[in-house]
Design an enzyme around this catalytic site. Structure first.
Site, short mmCIF file in Angstrom:
data_model
loop_
_atom_site.label_atom_id
_atom_site.label_comp_id
_atom_site.label_asym_id
_atom_site.label_seq_id
_atom_site.Cartn_x
_atom_site.Cartn_y
_atom_site.Cartn_z
N GLY A 239 -10.21 -18.11 4.36
CA GLY A 239 -9.26 -17.29 4.87
C GLY A 239 -7.78 -17.72 4.93
O GLY A 239 -7.62 -18.97 5.17
N GLY A 244 -8.14 -15.25 11.92
CA GLY A 244 -9.13 -15.38 12.82
C GLY A 244 -10.45 -16.04 12.53
O GLY A 244 -11.34 -16.18 13.24
N LYS A 245 -10.13 -17.28 12.00
CA LYS A 245 -11.47 -18.13 11.81
C LYS A 245 -11.68 -18.81 12.74
O LYS A 245 -13.03 -18.91 13.26
CB LYS A 245 -11.18 -19.13 10.39
CG LYS A 245 -10.55 -18.51 9.04
CD LYS A 245 -10.41 -19.50 8.04
CE LYS A 245 -8.83 -20.19 8.45
NZ LYS A 245 -7.96 -19.31 8.30
N HIS A 461 24.75 -1.06 -1.99
CA HIS A 461 23.63 -2.03 -2.48
C HIS A 461 22.39 -1.30 -2.07
O HIS A 461 21.37 -1.00 -3.01
CB HIS A 461 23.61 -3.55 -2.22
CG HIS A 461 22.68 -4.37 -2.71
ND1 HIS A 461 22.67 -5.12 -3.78
CD2 HIS A 461 21.26 -4.55 -2.32
CE1 HIS A 461 21.71 -5.82 -3.75
NE2 HIS A 461 20.77 -5.47 -3.15
N GLU A 462 22.08 -1.22 -0.54
CA GLU A 462 20.95 -0.77 -0.09
C GLU A 462 20.67 0.88 -0.64
O GLU A 462 19.69 1.29 -0.90
CB GLU A 462 20.83 -0.65 1.20
CG GLU A 462 20.93 -2.05 1.67
CD GLU A 462 19.92 -2.84 1.32
OE1 GLU A 462 18.72 -2.45 1.03
OE2 GLU A 462 20.10 -4.17 1.06
N HIS A 465 19.00 0.96 -4.04
CA HIS A 465 17.44 0.63 -3.73
C HIS A 465 16.91 1.85 -3.42
O HIS A 465 15.93 2.36 -4.02
CB HIS A 465 17.23 -0.62 -2.76
CG HIS A 465 17.62 -1.92 -3.23
ND1 HIS A 465 16.89 -2.58 -4.27
CD2 HIS A 465 18.45 -2.75 -2.61
CE1 HIS A 465 17.44 -3.68 -4.86
NE2 HIS A 465 18.42 -3.96 -3.38
#
Length: 717
Positions: A239, A244-245, A461-462, A465
């Protein structure tokens, strides 16, 4: 981590001492007390005789030092009563001259004579004759032995013998002492160690089921053996980082009623040749002596990498260690009752012989959690903190698609810290929203000085988007847009995926190309110039378009073909070259198709913005005024409505509250980041567009790092 521990905060005490590998009493650390006692004892043995000798030895009268000329004068004057010749040294008794005698406080006989000593500077053959004629009593004595000089000459040998005996004793006692580097460094968990159980694990039900079956086999083997089943020899946890291994292995240790050995793959690596193989042998010998038992090796890729890579040196030593591990797991002599559990986030670099059935019988994938898994993980972490009534765990889980368990744990911790900083008695939903933004896109940098001109460029610019994303059918909803600098970005637009995705269509990829290019189109439309803020947008858009053409066969001109065979050096663990397995004509066609994809979507984004220029200007102005817009405010502005007047609190209250007062906002739902106005990627989130739109993993390699992730950022430069 996809699985989390709820006991971490409850168990405040320090970890209990671990048992000795051989099953002896608990080890409480190095025994420095015994060593100091031994040193003090031997020092006492040496110093005691010296002290006694000095105390009880008779105190000799201090002899008068005279030179040889004075001695001859004393002989001529008849003052020398007796002498003792010791090689070239002469000691004797000398009569006092008239007037030199001390006060008559003692009997006269006691003060008539005084001791003297002198040395013969040369061989004097007439000395004895001269003394005899003067009536001097002559005697001789052999030279005395200086025991301190003898002791100092023997002292180096004594120290050498003592040190050698000390090392021999350490070798005999073993267990982490000198010359024991060939012993295994595995730790045997004791019953006093704070336990993590499967009740503290969430978000990976399939992995839990696989491991629970192994534990059940250990507890009731006859249930499975009566039908011919055998105990699995190994389980490999695969994973991405943070899923969480290792925590799953800790849960296995808490649930299993058998000895549990834990160590890291790097513990086998040493500078001495053969040490790694020796430690592997010792580890399995200890396992067989405690069978049935479980051995956990974390980060096994440190020792289990593909053989045949590299030229000599450390690679040969590592390969010897791997060979010994392969033999111990499934060699000529079987190790019944010893189960090996290992964890890695790089299964692609492991040696095939290590992965085959008979060694690692089970390969357990620990993937990023889905919405239900994230909800369970958040609940596990929230049970140890006071949570306000307005906190909706389901909303938080839906707003964090693609996050790992470690990132979710970080969000809960950051929310608790923010609530404490704001002097609250419980953690509110606002704290979780702010913590979410901090973890996903970085902390706000309000102190950063930005000119009004640059702030206008970032807002335009934003806004580009945001508007392109809102006007594109089938695109993910926009959740939030800000021009406040966060992390490495000067501005950020967040998208909220409506659901977790595992497959990505061509339409979805084209929608992302539109959103990425919307920032540059907005700059050209409203500002009449280009800025470097779109640099990262263009880089990601080009990479996405090239993958659509070369990896996913989404080009009609080239058809369903994959171009560019990857070449990897396995000992580096990464791709370092890509082989061009196509002609120059095909390469020109690939470049043409990539350019066509970018150009067509650029023109489409420009068309959308031209048709909605008034809305674009309204969004840009609102961003300049408020700096942050949420989903409801964005929808209101695009629909032609007006926002409430922004009222700011006094600076003192702002600081106490930790935020500005703005118009009422709905509960925010964190999402994937869509864009920024700076030519650098946001570093706080681990993934990027090239991974978000990355190639789908092969069915047998479900843990591939190229698997798409809804939380991975679609950031614009």
């Amino acid at each position: 981590m996809a699985n989390t521990s709820g006991n971490r905060k409850k168990n405040k005490r320090s970890p209990a001492p671990r048992k000795n590998i051989k099953g002896g009493p608990p080890q409480k650390g190095p025994k420095f007390g015994n060593l100091s006692k031994n040193v003090a004892f031997w020092l006492l043995i040496i110093l005691l005789p010296i002290t006694l000798f000095n105390l009880f030895s008779p105190q000799k009268e201090a002899a008068r030092k005279v030179n040889y000329s004075q001695f001859n004068d004393f002989v001529d004057e008849g003052r020398v009563k007796s002498v003792t010749i010791i090689e070239k040294k002469i000691v004797g008794k000398l009569r006092y001259a008239p007037g030199e005698a001390p006060a008559q406080s003692e009997p006269k006989a006691a003060v008539e004579l005084q001791s003297f000593e002198t040395y013969i500077p040369f061989e004097d053959p007439d000395l004895v004759k001269k003394l005899d004629e003067a009536g001097v009593e002559i005697s001789s004595s052999p030279p005395t032995v200086n025991w301190m000089t003898s002791l100092m000459s023997w002292l180096p040998w004594v120290l050498f013998i003592v040190i050698w005996l000390f090392f021999l004793r350490q070798v005999q006692t073993g267990g982490g002492k000198a010359f024991s580097f060939g012993k295994s460094r595995a730790k045997l968990l004791s019953g006093d160690t704070p336990k993590v159980t499967f009740k503290d694990v969430a978000g990976c039900d399939e992995a839990k089921h696989e491991l629970e079956e192994i534990i059940e086999f250990l507890k009731a083997p006859r249930k499975f053996q009566k039908l011919g089943g055998r105990l699995p020899k190994g389980a490999l946890l695969l994973g991405a980082p943070g899923t969480g291994k290792t925590l799953l292995a800790r849960a296995v240790a808490g649930e299993a009623d058998v000895p549990f050995f834990s160590m890291s793959g790097s513990d086998f690596v040493e500078m001495f040749v053969g040490v790694g193989a020796s430690r592997v042998r010792d580890l399995f010998e200890q396992g067989k002596s405690h069978a049935p038992c479980i051995i956990f090796i974390d980060e096994i890729d440190a020792v289990g990498r593909h053989r045949g890579a590299g030229l000599g040196g450390g690679h040969d030593e590592r390969e010897q260690t791997l060979n010994q591990l392969l033999v111990e797991m499934d060699g000529f002599e079987s190790n019944e009752g010893v189960i090996l559990i290992a964890a890695t986030n790089r299964p692609d670099v492991l040696d095939p012989a290590l992965l085959r059935p008979g060694r690692f019988d089970r390969q357990i994938v620990v993937d990023r959690p889905d919405v239900r898994g994230r909800e369970g993980i958040l609940k596990v972490h929230m049970k140890d903190i006071p949570v306000a009534k307005d906190v909706d765990v389901e909303v938080l889980a839906k707003g964090t698609p693609g996050l790992s368990g470690a990132e979710l744990e970080s969000i809960v911790n950051e929310a608790a810290l923010l609530a404490a900083r704001r002097n609250r008695d419980a953690v509110t939903m606002q704290d979780f929203d702010d913590a979410k933004d901090k973890v996903m896109i970085g902390a706000e940098r309000k102190s950063m000085v930005i000119s009004n001109e640059e702030k206008r460029q970032i807002a335009v610019h934003e806004a580009g988007h945001t508007l392109v994303q809102k006007m594109t059918p089938g695109a993910d909803p926009v959740n939030k847009v800000t021009i406040v600098a966060r992390g490495m970005a000067l501005g950020v637009t967040q998208y909220l995926p409506e659901k977790d995705r595992h497959l990505y269509s061509k339409k979805w990829c084209e929608n992302n190309l539109l959103a990425l290019l919307g920032g540059r189109c907005s700059e050209e439309l409203l500002l009449g110039e280009m800025t470097t803020g779109a640099g990262n947008d263009l880089e990601r858009a080009t990479d996405l378009a090239r993958k659509m053409v070369c990896s996913w066969g989404m080009s009609k001109a080239l058809g369903p073909l994959s171009f560019g065979r990857k070449e990897e050096q396995i000992f580096l663990g990464r791709e370092i070259a890509q082989h061009q397995d196509y002609s120059e004509e095909t390469a020109r066609l690939i470049d043409s198709e990539v350019k066509k994809l970018i150009t067509d979507n650029y023109n489409e984004a420009m068309r959308i913005l031209r048709e909605n220029r008034s809305k674009l200007e309204v969004l840009a102005d609102a961003l300049l005024e408020r700096e942050v817009l949420d989903a409801e405010e964005i929808n209101t502005l695009i629909a032609g409505g007006k926002l409430p007047v922004l009222q700011e609190e006094p600076k003192g209250l702002q600081k106490a509250a930790g935020k500005r007062k703005k118009s009422p906002r709905p509960k925010r739902k964190a999402a994937a980041v869509a864009g920024s106005a700076k030519g650098a990627p946001v570093a706080s989130n681990p993934a990027s567009l090239e991974e978000n739109a990355g190639g789908m993993p092969e069915s047998k390699n479900v843990a591939s790092s190229e698997k798409p992730n809804d939380n991975e950022k679609l950031q614009s430069g």
